[in-house]
Design a protein around this motif. Sequence first.
Motif, mmCIF file in Angstrom:
data_model
loop_
_atom_site.group_PDB
_atom_site.id
_atom_site.type_symbol
_atom_site.label_atom_id
_atom_site.label_comp_id
_atom_site.label_asym_id
_atom_site.label_seq_id
_atom_site.Cartn_x
_atom_site.Cartn_y
_atom_site.Cartn_z
ATOM 1 N N LEU A 50 0.653 -1.229 -0.107
ATOM 2 C CA LEU A 50 0.043 0.200 0.043
ATOM 3 C C LEU A 50 1.003 1.090 0.079
ATOM 4 C CD1 LEU A 50 -1.323 -2.049 2.703
ATOM 5 C CD2 LEU A 50 -3.099 -0.543 1.897
ATOM 6 N N GLN A 51 0.313 2.359 -0.499
ATOM 7 C CA GLN A 51 0.996 3.458 -0.352
ATOM 8 C C GLN A 51 0.085 4.684 0.408
ATOM 9 O OE1 GLN A 51 1.667 5.709 -3.915
ATOM 10 N NE2 GLN A 51 3.422 6.656 -3.217
ATOM 11 N N ALA A 52 0.585 5.275 1.187
ATOM 12 C CA ALA A 52 -0.106 6.081 1.961
ATOM 13 C C ALA A 52 0.618 7.624 1.976
ATOM 14 C CB ALA A 52 -0.284 5.615 3.623
ATOM 15 N N ARG A 53 0.016 8.600 2.048
ATOM 16 C CA ARG A 53 0.339 10.027 1.957
ATOM 17 C C ARG A 53 -0.581 10.856 2.384
ATOM 18 N NH1 ARG A 53 2.930 11.506 -2.748
ATOM 19 N NH2 ARG A 53 3.447 9.421 -3.195
ATOM 20 N N MET A 54 -0.015 12.109 2.937
ATOM 21 C CA MET A 54 -0.668 13.230 3.164
ATOM 22 C C MET A 54 -1.001 14.004 2.219
ATOM 23 S SD MET A 54 0.020 16.000 6.357
ATOM 24 C CE MET A 54 1.415 16.612 5.586
ATOM 25 N N GLU A 55 -2.127 14.438 1.980
ATOM 26 C CA GLU A 55 -2.559 15.343 0.545
ATOM 27 C C GLU A 55 -2.422 16.783 1.093
ATOM 28 O OE1 GLU A 55 -3.194 14.016 -2.316
ATOM 29 O OE2 GLU A 55 -2.987 11.940 -1.803
ATOM 30 N N GLN A 56 -1.763 17.522 0.103
ATOM 31 C CA GLN A 56 -1.603 18.982 0.311
ATOM 32 C C GLN A 56 -2.862 19.509 0.130
ATOM 33 O OE1 GLN A 56 1.117 20.028 1.981
ATOM 34 N NE2 GLN A 56 2.158 18.184 1.881
ATOM 35 N N ASN A 57 -3.272 20.412 0.650
ATOM 36 C CA ASN A 57 -4.740 21.092 0.621
ATOM 37 C C ASN A 57 -4.597 22.558 1.043
ATOM 38 O OD1 ASN A 57 -5.438 20.620 3.086
ATOM 39 N ND2 ASN A 57 -6.735 18.912 2.551
ATOM 40 N N VAL A 58 -5.750 23.413 0.888
ATOM 41 C CA VAL A 58 -5.703 24.622 1.529
ATOM 42 C C VAL A 58 -6.531 24.744 2.816
ATOM 43 C CG1 VAL A 58 -5.696 25.814 -0.946
ATOM 44 C CG2 VAL A 58 -7.748 24.985 0.056
ATOM 45 N N SER A 59 -7.134 23.447 3.090
ATOM 46 C CA SER A 59 -7.582 23.723 4.456
ATOM 47 C C SER A 59 -6.723 23.512 5.461
ATOM 48 C CB SER A 59 -8.882 22.823 4.341
ATOM 49 O OG SER A 59 -8.377 21.445 4.661
ATOM 50 N N MET A 60 -7.238 23.707 6.603
ATOM 51 C CA MET A 60 -6.296 23.615 7.859
ATOM 52 C C MET A 60 -5.986 21.912 8.272
ATOM 53 S SD MET A 60 -5.103 26.517 8.634
ATOM 54 C CE MET A 60 -4.748 27.454 10.054
ATOM 55 N N ASP A 61 -7.060 21.329 8.183
ATOM 56 C CA ASP A 61 -7.004 19.931 8.276
ATOM 57 C C ASP A 61 -6.360 19.102 7.241
ATOM 58 O OD1 ASP A 61 -8.048 20.340 10.958
ATOM 59 O OD2 ASP A 61 -10.172 20.221 9.800
ATOM 60 N N PRO A 62 -5.142 18.258 7.353
ATOM 61 C CA PRO A 62 -4.877 17.362 6.520
ATOM 62 C C PRO A 62 -5.706 16.184 6.284
ATOM 63 C CG PRO A 62 -3.859 16.857 8.475
ATOM 64 C CD PRO A 62 -4.598 17.854 8.919
ATOM 65 N N THR A 63 -5.554 15.867 4.787
ATOM 66 C CA THR A 63 -6.320 14.670 4.281
ATOM 67 C C THR A 63 -5.225 13.597 3.903
ATOM 68 O OG1 THR A 63 -6.500 15.506 2.305
ATOM 69 C CG2 THR A 63 -8.581 15.900 3.570
ATOM 70 N N PHE A 64 -5.863 12.180 3.976
ATOM 71 C CA PHE A 64 -4.834 11.311 3.689
ATOM 72 C C PHE A 64 -5.474 10.260 2.770
ATOM 73 C CE2 PHE A 64 -4.685 12.813 8.045
ATOM 74 C CZ PHE A 64 -2.983 12.854 8.356
ATOM 75 N N SER A 90 2.402 11.954 10.200
ATOM 76 C CA SER A 90 1.873 13.374 9.897
ATOM 77 C C SER A 90 2.120 14.122 11.100
ATOM 78 C CB SER A 90 0.691 13.299 9.205
ATOM 79 O OG SER A 90 0.368 14.678 9.143
ATOM 80 N N SER A 91 1.197 13.372 12.346
ATOM 81 C CA SER A 91 1.225 14.080 13.769
ATOM 82 C C SER A 91 2.533 14.258 14.215
ATOM 83 C CB SER A 91 0.172 13.405 14.317
ATOM 84 O OG SER A 91 0.736 12.019 14.907
ATOM 85 N N SER A 92 3.309 13.579 13.698
ATOM 86 C CA SER A 92 4.967 13.590 14.130
ATOM 87 C C SER A 92 5.804 14.663 13.686
ATOM 88 C CB SER A 92 5.722 12.343 14.357
ATOM 89 O OG SER A 92 4.785 11.199 15.004
ATOM 90 N N GLY A 93 5.271 15.241 12.684
ATOM 91 C CA GLY A 93 5.770 16.408 12.008
ATOM 92 C C GLY A 93 6.589 16.039 10.683
ATOM 93 N N SER A 94 6.328 14.868 10.002
ATOM 94 C CA SER A 94 6.645 14.688 8.674
ATOM 95 C C SER A 94 5.874 14.553 7.639
ATOM 96 C CB SER A 94 7.449 13.166 8.925
ATOM 97 O OG SER A 94 8.018 12.571 7.653
ATOM 98 N N SER A 95 6.288 14.827 6.614
ATOM 99 C CA SER A 95 5.038 14.873 5.420
ATOM 100 C C SER A 95 5.649 14.014 4.537
ATOM 101 C CB SER A 95 5.250 16.118 4.851
ATOM 102 O OG SER A 95 6.273 16.636 4.196
ATOM 103 N N ARG A 96 6.506 12.839 4.813
ATOM 104 C CA ARG A 96 6.951 11.711 4.070
ATOM 105 C C ARG A 96 5.908 10.904 3.660
ATOM 106 N NH1 ARG A 96 12.702 9.971 5.802
ATOM 107 N NH2 ARG A 96 12.646 11.261 7.508
ATOM 108 N N PRO A 97 5.563 10.297 2.512
ATOM 109 C CA PRO A 97 4.711 9.307 2.259
ATOM 110 C C PRO A 97 5.028 7.833 2.907
ATOM 111 C CG PRO A 97 5.610 9.680 0.016
ATOM 112 C CD PRO A 97 6.222 10.732 1.162
ATOM 113 N N LEU A 98 4.313 7.102 2.975
ATOM 114 C CA LEU A 98 4.790 5.894 3.400
ATOM 115 C C LEU A 98 4.150 4.608 2.650
ATOM 116 C CD1 LEU A 98 4.887 3.800 6.019
ATOM 117 C CD2 LEU A 98 2.515 3.939 6.211
#
Length: 125
Positions: A50-64, A90-98
Motif C-alpha cells: 500500500l501507499q499512504a500519503r498526506m494530501e496537500q490542500n488549502v484547508s487547515m485539516d490534512p487529508t490522507f 504526519s502528527s509527528s511532523g513528517s510529510s514523507r509518504p509511507l
Amino acid sequence: MDSQASSRFPVSQKKFSLDIKGNKTDIVLCGYDDTFMVMVTQIGSMGTILQARMEQNVSMDPTFSVSVIFGKRDEPLLIACGRQLIEHISSSGSSRPLMLSLGLKDHSVESLKEITSAVIENRIW
C-alpha cells in the motif's frame, strides 16, 4: 521482542520480530530521504503493498490517501492500518509518504492493532 536498529547511511532502519496471535511476525522499518517503508510479514514474503500519503490542500485539516499498489484490494482493514500509520507519521511532523507491505496470515482487527502499535512504538520518524 527481538530488535535490531541501524542508522547507517543512506537508509536508517530497524528490524524486529514478535509473536502476534501465535504467528511469528517480522517487521522492518526503513527511513529513506523521501519515503518511509514498513514491511510486515508472517508469510516470509511482501504480501499486499500500500501507499499512504498526506494530501496537500488549502484547508487547515490534512487529508490522507491510502491506495493498494499490489495485492488484496478487498481488505478494508489493511487500508485502515495504512491510514493509522500515515496519520501518526504526519502528527509527528513528517510529510514523507509511507510504503507499507503486509504479508499476513491473520487479517483480524486484533492482529492489525498489535502490528500498528508495534510499528508506532518502534518508529523511526
